[in-house]
Design an enzyme around this catalytic site. Structure first.
Site, PDB file in Angstrom:
ATOM      1  N   ARG A 278       0.937  -1.333  -0.124  1.00  8.76           N
ATOM      2  CA  ARG A 278       0.028   0.106  -0.196  1.00  8.76           C
ATOM      3  C   ARG A 278       0.348   1.416  -0.013  1.00  8.76           C
ATOM      4  O   ARG A 278       0.491   2.649  -0.447  1.00  8.76           O
ATOM      5  CB  ARG A 278      -0.742  -0.114   0.663  1.00  8.76           C
ATOM      6  CG  ARG A 278      -1.780  -0.770   1.013  1.00  8.76           C
ATOM      7  CD  ARG A 278      -3.033  -0.998   2.515  1.00  8.76           C
ATOM      8  NE  ARG A 278      -1.795  -2.046   2.947  1.00  8.76           N
ATOM      9  CZ  ARG A 278      -2.402  -2.781   4.564  1.00  8.76           C
ATOM     10  NH1 ARG A 278      -3.502  -2.878   5.120  1.00  8.76           N
ATOM     11  NH2 ARG A 278      -1.417  -3.479   4.947  1.00  8.76           N
TER      12      ARG A 278
ATOM     13  N   GLU B  95     -10.668  -9.395  10.878  1.00  3.64           N
ATOM     14  CA  GLU B  95     -10.158  -8.334   9.855  1.00  3.64           C
ATOM     15  C   GLU B  95     -11.196  -7.342   9.093  1.00  3.64           C
ATOM     16  O   GLU B  95     -11.999  -8.003   9.071  1.00  3.64           O
ATOM     17  CB  GLU B  95      -8.423  -9.813   9.214  1.00  3.64           C
ATOM     18  CG  GLU B  95      -7.928  -9.818  10.088  1.00  3.64           C
ATOM     19  CD  GLU B  95      -7.078  -8.283  10.455  1.00  3.64           C
ATOM     20  OE1 GLU B  95      -6.408  -7.836  10.216  1.00  3.64           O
ATOM     21  OE2 GLU B  95      -7.167  -8.886  12.022  1.00  3.64           O
TER      22      GLU B  95
HETATM   23  C1  UD1 Z   1      -2.225  -5.725  11.567  1.00  4.91           C
HETATM   24  C2  UD1 Z   1      -2.972  -6.410  12.281  1.00  4.91           C
HETATM   25  C3  UD1 Z   1      -4.873  -5.979  12.522  1.00  4.91           C
HETATM   26  C4  UD1 Z   1      -4.178  -5.070  13.055  1.00  4.91           C
HETATM   27  C5  UD1 Z   1      -2.668  -4.062  12.596  1.00  4.91           C
HETATM   28  C6  UD1 Z   1      -2.380  -2.979  13.139  1.00  4.91           C
HETATM   29  C7  UD1 Z   1      -4.127  -9.396  11.389  1.00  4.91           C
HETATM   30  C8  UD1 Z   1      -3.346  -9.741  10.075  1.00  4.91           C
HETATM   31  N1  UD1 Z   1      -3.697  -7.923  10.892  1.00  4.91           N
HETATM   32  O1  UD1 Z   1      -2.893  -5.077  10.168  1.00  4.91           O
HETATM   33  O2  UD1 Z   1      -5.235  -6.435  12.852  1.00  4.91           O
HETATM   34  O3  UD1 Z   1      -5.076  -4.112  13.518  1.00  4.91           O
HETATM   35  O4  UD1 Z   1      -2.576  -4.530  12.156  1.00  4.91           O
HETATM   36  O5  UD1 Z   1      -2.007  -2.163  12.885  1.00  4.91           O
HETATM   37  O6  UD1 Z   1      -2.199  -9.316  11.767  1.00  4.91           O
HETATM   38  N2  UD1 Z   1       4.207  -8.590   7.984  1.00  4.91           N
HETATM   39  C9  UD1 Z   1       5.247  -9.266   7.744  1.00  4.91           C
HETATM   40  N3  UD1 Z   1       5.326 -10.849   6.866  1.00  4.91           N
HETATM   41  C10 UD1 Z   1       3.996 -10.943   6.083  1.00  4.91           C
HETATM   42  C11 UD1 Z   1       2.724  -9.766   6.419  1.00  4.91           C
HETATM   43  C12 UD1 Z   1       3.549  -8.749   7.472  1.00  4.91           C
HETATM   44  O7  UD1 Z   1       6.331  -9.289   8.330  1.00  4.91           O
HETATM   45  O8  UD1 Z   1       3.849 -11.888   5.781  1.00  4.91           O
HETATM   46  C13 UD1 Z   1       4.679  -7.854   8.903  1.00  4.91           C
HETATM   47  C14 UD1 Z   1       4.705  -6.262   8.244  1.00  4.91           C
HETATM   48  O9  UD1 Z   1       6.193  -5.993   7.520  1.00  4.91           O
HETATM   49  C15 UD1 Z   1       4.143  -5.635   9.559  1.00  4.91           C
HETATM   50  C16 UD1 Z   1       3.515  -5.836   9.924  1.00  4.91           C
HETATM   51  O10 UD1 Z   1       3.480  -7.744  10.045  1.00  4.91           O
HETATM   52  O11 UD1 Z   1       5.363  -4.367   9.822  1.00  4.91           O
HETATM   53  C17 UD1 Z   1       1.877  -5.644   9.998  1.00  4.91           C
HETATM   54  O12 UD1 Z   1       1.711  -6.158   8.345  1.00  4.91           O
HETATM   55  P1  UD1 Z   1       0.019  -5.618   7.863  1.00  4.91           P
HETATM   56  O13 UD1 Z   1       0.202  -6.199   6.557  1.00  4.91           O
HETATM   57  O14 UD1 Z   1       0.777  -3.537   7.667  1.00  4.91           O
HETATM   58  O15 UD1 Z   1      -1.337  -5.721   8.634  1.00  4.91           O
HETATM   59  P2  UD1 Z   1      -2.314  -4.852   8.914  1.00  4.91           P
HETATM   60  O16 UD1 Z   1      -2.738  -4.913   7.992  1.00  4.91           O
HETATM   61  O17 UD1 Z   1      -1.890  -3.480   9.203  1.00  4.91           O
HETATM   62 CA    CA Z   2       0.150  -2.605   9.310  1.00  6.36          CA
END
Ligand code: UD1
Ligand code: CA
Length: 454
Positions: free
Chosen positions: A13, A156
């Site tokens: 995003r 979610e």
């Molecule tokens: C996530 C939470 C959501 C919460 C929000 C808070 C989940 C499924 N959802 O959503 O409930 O309210 O954060 O900000 O967890 N990451 C990895 N590997 C991956 C995917 C993500 O390391 O495969 C890391 C990203 O770098 C990031 C963090 O995890 O730092 C959060 O991931 P992101 O995809 O931004 O989750 P949100 O959709 O924001």
């Molecule tokens: Ca996030």
């Protein structure tokens, strides 16, 4: 304690090739703010989850950690979701210590809040989550509770019903969990959702199914848990952080004339009676002595300014030092390790680079001083410049005490102007000038009398 920081997401995003957690907020990569928030959890086993091509993230974390702590890195092979990221870190976690999980893209969470969150953990429950209530919960996981207010699950956004989307209590990111429980439950997480991802948030429903109680801490200040997924949210985070720093400075007596028009990215240390006019941008570490006045639209980065200094409007000063009772600007530029001595005057449109200026020296207008060492009580006339570059190398200019450099002079470096020498205006000086000498290097004036214009 174990601390896991998830930083392996692709950050789609953000629409940027830079890894999301390396995007800067107030002049520092997002992940460094998260590391700051855990700075007091010194004894922890810190594991950062990075993608396979995550060397930039690894280097940034290592650079930040230096002597402070020894981070470990777990590689998540594919960005299959936050649950999968945690799975990659699980083998590095010490089983007999609890685990704190943080998201690398939630940069504003404070050390105080994390300390409160971690206090008395496992007294009532082996699983605790951080929540908050926000007006516009779109994009965050919603906290699903039963009638007795017990937490049942986190839903979610993509999977939430219209009714669930109205819930304003959201999951902020931080989780504290007993590591045995974590290792047991993480294996059961499936990709059975709209996004086809492994959700870390599914751990909650899994724990409830295993009759484990989920506790929570609700943060009142929801600004701390802003998740940064887009450029707009990055700007929001920067504004929140800058605003917090400004509020703190105002409380400590810094006289900021227009707090809504001041961009404080770095940190300021300041003494009494310091004023900052509108439109300034401060980055890095700024030290301001007493009675310092910073004029409007001035940009400072890593600067030390001593007592009674005035910097006038539109000056740009980086990696430099100004000693007491001097004035700089308007429209001055100092960069690359300049030291301006006491009682100096650096005026408008004067650029100084990598130079030391002795006490009581003046360069009041339109000059370039580069790679120079200038003594005390020197006068640099308007338009005088050091020619420090020969097209290949940079050379030094030395100007000793009490020298007078006339206006519009070129000093071709390497060159030395010795004590008390005078350089006539308009000269191009290519040889060293002896002490107390007068040096003039320009074409002689020719006068043609009774000249008729055609
Ligand atoms: C996530 C939470 C959501 C919460 C929000 C808070 C989940 C499924 N959802 O959503 O409930 O309210 O954060 O900000 O967890 N990451 C990895 N590997 C991956 C995917 C993500 O390391 O495969 C890391 C990203 O770098 C990031 C963090 O995890 O730092 C959060 O991931 P992101 O995809 O931004 O989750 P949100 O959709 O924001
Ligand atoms: Ca996030």
């Amino acid at each position: 304690m174990n601390i896991v920081i998830l930083a392996a997401g692709i950050g789609k995003r953000m629409k940027s090739s830079l890894p999301k957690v390396l995007h800067q907020i107030c002049g520092r990569p997002m992940i460094c703010h998260v590391l700051d928030a855990i700075a007091t959890f010194k004894e922890s086993n810190i594991v950062v989850v990075i993608p396979p091509n995550g060397t930039d993230i690894e280097n940034t974390v290592r650079h930040f950690a230096r002597a402070k702590f020894e981070p470990k890195f777990a590689i998540q092979k594919k960005p299959l979701g936050t649950g999968d990221a945690l799975k990659s870190a699980a083998p590095l976690l010490k089983i007999n210590k609890p685990t704190l999980i943080l998201f690398g893209d939630v940069p504003l969470v404070s050390n105080q809040s994390l300390k409160r969150f971690a206090k008395n953990f496992e007294k009532n429950s082996p699983f605790r989550i951080l929540t908050t209530k926000i007006e516009k919960p779109k994009g965050y996981g919603r906290i699903i509770r039963n009638n007795s207010k017990e937490i049942l699950s986190i839903r979610e956004e993509a999977d939430a019903s219209t009714k669930e989307k109205r819930i304003v209590e959201i999951f902020a990111g931080p989780i504290l969990i007993n590591t045995k429980v974590l290792k047991g439950l993480i294996q059961d997480i499936k990709q059975d959702n709209k996004q086809n991802e492994f959700y870390i948030t599914d751990l909650v429903a899994k724990a409830v199914k295993n009759n484990l109680a989920i506790s929570s801490l609700e943060l009142e200040d929801s600004r701390e848990i802003l998740g940064v997924n887009t450029i707009r949210q990055k700007l929001e985070a920067e504004a929140i952080l800058s605003q917090k720093k400004i509020e703190y400075c105002l409380e400590k007596g810094l006289q900021i004339k227009d707090p809504n028009n001041f961009n404080l990215r770095g940190d300021i240390n300041f003494k009494a009676n310091v004023t900052i006019d509108a439109g300034c941008v401060f980055d890095g570490e700024i030290n301001l002595g007493k009675n310092v006045e910073i004029g409007p639209y001035t940009i400072l980065k890593n600067v030390n300014i001593e007592d009674n200094v005035r910097v006038d409007a539109f000056s740009v000063i980086e990696e430099s030092e100004i000693k007491k009772n001097s004035t700089v600007g308007p429209f001055a530029r100092l960069r690359n390790g300049v030291v301006v001595g006491e009682n100096c005057r650096v005026g408008n449109f004067v650029e100084i680079k990598n130079s030391v200026i002795g006490n009581s020296t003046k360069a009041s207008h339109l000059s370039y001083i580069g790679d120079a060492e200038i003594g005390k009580d020197v006068n640099i006339g308007a338009g005088a410049i050091t020619c420090n570059y020969d097209g290949k190398d940079k050379h030094k200019t030395t100007i000793e005490d009490n020298v007078f450099v006339g206006s519009n002079t070129s000093l071709v470096a390497p060159i030395k102007i010795k004590k008390g020498a005078t350089i006539g205006a308009g000269s191009c000086i290519t040889f060293d000038a002896p002490a107390k000498s007068l040096n003039v290097g320009r074409a002689k004036q020719t006068t043609i009398k009774n000249w008729k214009k055609n």
